[in-house]
Design a protein around this motif. Structure first.
Motif, mmCIF file in Angstrom:
data_model
loop_
_atom_site.group_PDB
_atom_site.id
_atom_site.type_symbol
_atom_site.label_atom_id
_atom_site.label_comp_id
_atom_site.label_asym_id
_atom_site.label_seq_id
_atom_site.Cartn_x
_atom_site.Cartn_y
_atom_site.Cartn_z
ATOM 1 N N ASP A 214 0.855 -1.184 0.000
ATOM 2 C CA ASP A 214 0.000 0.000 0.000
ATOM 3 C C ASP A 214 0.891 1.234 0.000
ATOM 4 O OD1 ASP A 214 -2.757 1.329 0.631
ATOM 5 O OD2 ASP A 214 -1.359 2.149 2.122
ATOM 6 N N ARG A 215 0.717 2.115 -0.986
ATOM 7 C CA ARG A 215 1.645 3.230 -1.139
ATOM 8 C C ARG A 215 1.613 4.180 0.045
ATOM 9 N NH1 ARG A 215 2.503 8.387 -3.027
ATOM 10 N NH2 ARG A 215 4.553 8.614 -4.004
ATOM 11 N N ALA A 216 0.447 4.454 0.593
ATOM 12 C CA ALA A 216 0.356 5.392 1.717
ATOM 13 C C ALA A 216 1.140 4.874 2.920
ATOM 14 C CB ALA A 216 -1.103 5.624 2.089
ATOM 15 N N ARG A 217 0.983 3.600 3.228
ATOM 16 C CA ARG A 217 1.713 3.015 4.360
ATOM 17 C C ARG A 217 3.205 2.944 4.068
ATOM 18 N NH1 ARG A 217 0.302 -2.526 5.773
ATOM 19 N NH2 ARG A 217 1.404 -2.041 7.709
ATOM 20 N N LEU A 218 3.555 2.624 2.815
ATOM 21 C CA LEU A 218 4.949 2.543 2.426
ATOM 22 C C LEU A 218 5.625 3.906 2.563
ATOM 23 C CD1 LEU A 218 7.247 0.812 1.171
ATOM 24 C CD2 LEU A 218 6.450 1.604 -1.068
ATOM 25 N N MET A 219 4.966 4.964 2.073
ATOM 26 C CA MET A 219 5.549 6.296 2.145
ATOM 27 C C MET A 219 5.676 6.771 3.588
ATOM 28 S SD MET A 219 6.503 7.188 -0.793
ATOM 29 C CE MET A 219 6.957 8.856 -0.323
ATOM 30 N N ASP A 220 4.688 6.451 4.402
ATOM 31 C CA ASP A 220 4.753 6.852 5.809
ATOM 32 C C ASP A 220 5.945 6.199 6.495
ATOM 33 O OD1 ASP A 220 3.423 8.102 8.238
ATOM 34 O OD2 ASP A 220 3.463 5.998 8.860
ATOM 35 N N ARG A 221 6.121 4.905 6.259
ATOM 36 C CA ARG A 221 7.248 4.188 6.863
ATOM 37 C C ARG A 221 8.577 4.703 6.311
ATOM 38 N NH1 ARG A 221 9.456 1.672 11.196
ATOM 39 N NH2 ARG A 221 10.700 -0.166 10.616
ATOM 40 N N LEU A 222 8.637 4.930 5.006
ATOM 41 C CA LEU A 222 9.860 5.373 4.353
ATOM 42 C C LEU A 222 10.276 6.755 4.853
ATOM 43 C CD1 LEU A 222 11.976 4.720 2.201
ATOM 44 C CD2 LEU A 222 10.419 5.635 0.474
ATOM 45 N N GLU A 223 9.313 7.638 5.027
ATOM 46 C CA GLU A 223 9.616 8.998 5.459
ATOM 47 C C GLU A 223 9.987 9.072 6.935
ATOM 48 O OE1 GLU A 223 6.140 11.112 4.353
ATOM 49 O OE2 GLU A 223 6.646 11.168 2.208
ATOM 50 N N ASN A 224 9.532 8.105 7.725
ATOM 51 C CA ASN A 224 9.754 8.164 9.163
ATOM 52 C C ASN A 224 10.748 7.134 9.683
ATOM 53 O OD1 ASN A 224 7.715 10.239 10.269
ATOM 54 N ND2 ASN A 224 6.494 9.019 8.862
ATOM 55 N N CYS A 225 11.276 6.310 8.805
ATOM 56 C CA CYS A 225 12.273 5.316 9.205
ATOM 57 C C CYS A 225 13.615 5.764 8.630
ATOM 58 C CB CYS A 225 11.895 3.932 8.685
ATOM 59 S SG CYS A 225 13.063 2.638 9.161
ATOM 60 N N GLU A 226 14.452 6.330 9.476
ATOM 61 C CA GLU A 226 15.689 6.963 9.016
ATOM 62 C C GLU A 226 16.663 6.008 8.351
ATOM 63 O OE1 GLU A 226 17.940 6.696 13.359
ATOM 64 O OE2 GLU A 226 17.725 8.610 12.344
ATOM 65 N N PHE A 227 16.600 4.726 8.696
ATOM 66 C CA PHE A 227 17.606 3.789 8.206
ATOM 67 C C PHE A 227 17.139 2.922 7.039
ATOM 68 C CE2 PHE A 227 15.583 1.635 11.925
ATOM 69 C CZ PHE A 227 14.966 0.594 11.252
ATOM 70 N N MET A 228 15.947 3.163 6.504
ATOM 71 C CA MET A 228 15.349 2.226 5.561
ATOM 72 C C MET A 228 16.160 2.072 4.276
ATOM 73 S SD MET A 228 11.314 2.003 4.777
ATOM 74 C CE MET A 228 10.536 0.664 3.875
ATOM 75 N N LEU A 229 16.942 3.096 3.913
ATOM 76 C CA LEU A 229 17.761 3.017 2.702
ATOM 77 C C LEU A 229 19.249 2.851 3.018
ATOM 78 C CD1 LEU A 229 16.025 5.602 0.349
ATOM 79 C CD2 LEU A 229 16.315 3.165 -0.069
ATOM 80 N N ASP A 230 19.567 2.470 4.248
ATOM 81 C CA ASP A 230 20.971 2.271 4.595
ATOM 82 C C ASP A 230 21.625 1.162 3.777
ATOM 83 O OD1 ASP A 230 20.827 4.286 6.431
ATOM 84 O OD2 ASP A 230 21.302 3.055 8.185
#
Length: 283
Positions: A214-230
């Motif tokens: 779900d894009r809304a949930r994905l974007m919320d997690r991505l924007e608020n999880c600082e390490f997701m692209l580590d």
């Protein structure tokens, strides 16, 4: 059901804490040590059991994947599991076809065993290597494009371009380090057909991940999880440094472009990699 949900939330929270408290070690130290060991292996400076040890490679890679795993974990439901399962099946299928027929990536073969091999041809650990490449590209595009990424056509083109950039860094480095080889190629030993194959893989990825998350949930997690692209930070450090040692300057430049995308999204802050509150956007 409530007890299972609570247990899952505790596990996810603990994983978040583990990654957040060890960000610099996971995202910088592990890829630097990995690069040094791979370069030493390629140069014949180390022998067994360290030289191209497949289990060390798998373990090190799995550790670097932890930020991505932790970031996605709260989003995993049945649809996400189905989409990921299909992507795993696709990765094995397309790799087997590629090794046996040369299509679509070009005529290539593994020159070292990256752990146990399926049918003696494809590493069983392939999803650990393949999935993060396309997942990270998908996530980075969502973050960089913002509202523009709501349009599938824009999303598709952006992810295809990003996956190609990732592979422009990856394949010359892996060929130089001796992971696999092609029968011939014009770009640091890599054929153009390889990149056309990645266009197909990126397209499959976009449709499956669009279905699964779900894009809304994905974007919320991505924007608020600082390490997701580590994990992408690790990729830039590992393969950027390996390409630099071999003088592959075009891949090095492309690695810097990817680093620029991470900087733009505040995800390549080395000082911030020292740790932080799980799920926070502050380094």
């Amino acid at each position: 059901m409530a007890a299972e949900r609570a247990t899952r939330q505790r596990i996810e929270a603990r994983l978040d804490e583990l990654v957040a408290e060890n960000r610099f070690t996971i995202a910088v130290v592990f890829p630097l040590v990995g690069a040094a060991l791979l370069l030493a292996s390629a140069a014949g400076l180390v022998g067994p059991p360290l030289r191209y040890n497949p289990y060390l490679i798998l373990i090190g890679t799995a550790v670097m994947r932890l930020p991505l795993v932790a970031g996605l974990a709260p989003l995993f439901d049945r649809r996400a599991a189905v989409a990921t399962g299909l992507l795993v099946a696709y990765s094995f299928g397309i790799e087997l076809i590629g090794v046996l027929t040369g299509w679509p990536y070009g005529d290539f073969s593994y020159t070292i065993e990256l752990g146990p091999m399926l049918f003696g041809a494809v590493p069983l650990g392939l999803p650990v290597f393949f999935l993060p490449l396309v997942f990270n590209s998908y996530l980075l595009c969502q973050l960089v494009l913002g509202e523009l990424a709501r349009r599938r056509a824009v999303r598709l083109v952006a992810v295809i371009c990003t996956v190609l950039l990732v592979d422009v860094v990856l394949d010359p480095g892996t060929v130089a380090i001796g992971f696999w080889s092609y029968s011939g190629g014009v770009f640091y030993g890599v054929p153009v057909s390889n990149y056309l194959g990645w266009v197909l893989s990126a397209t499959v990825t976009v449709f499956l991940l669009d279905y699964g998350f779900d894009r809304a949930r994905l974007m919320d997690r991505l924007e608020n999880c600082e390490f997701m692209l580590d994990d992408l930070v690790s990729f830039v450090v590992l393969w950027g440094s390996i390409n630099a040692v071999f003088g592959n300057w075009v891949p090095v430049g492309v690695a810097l472009v990817l680093a620029g995308g991470l900087v733009k999204t505040d995800r390549f802050d080395v000082a911030g990699l020292g740790g932080g509150e799980p799920g926070s956007t502050e380094g």
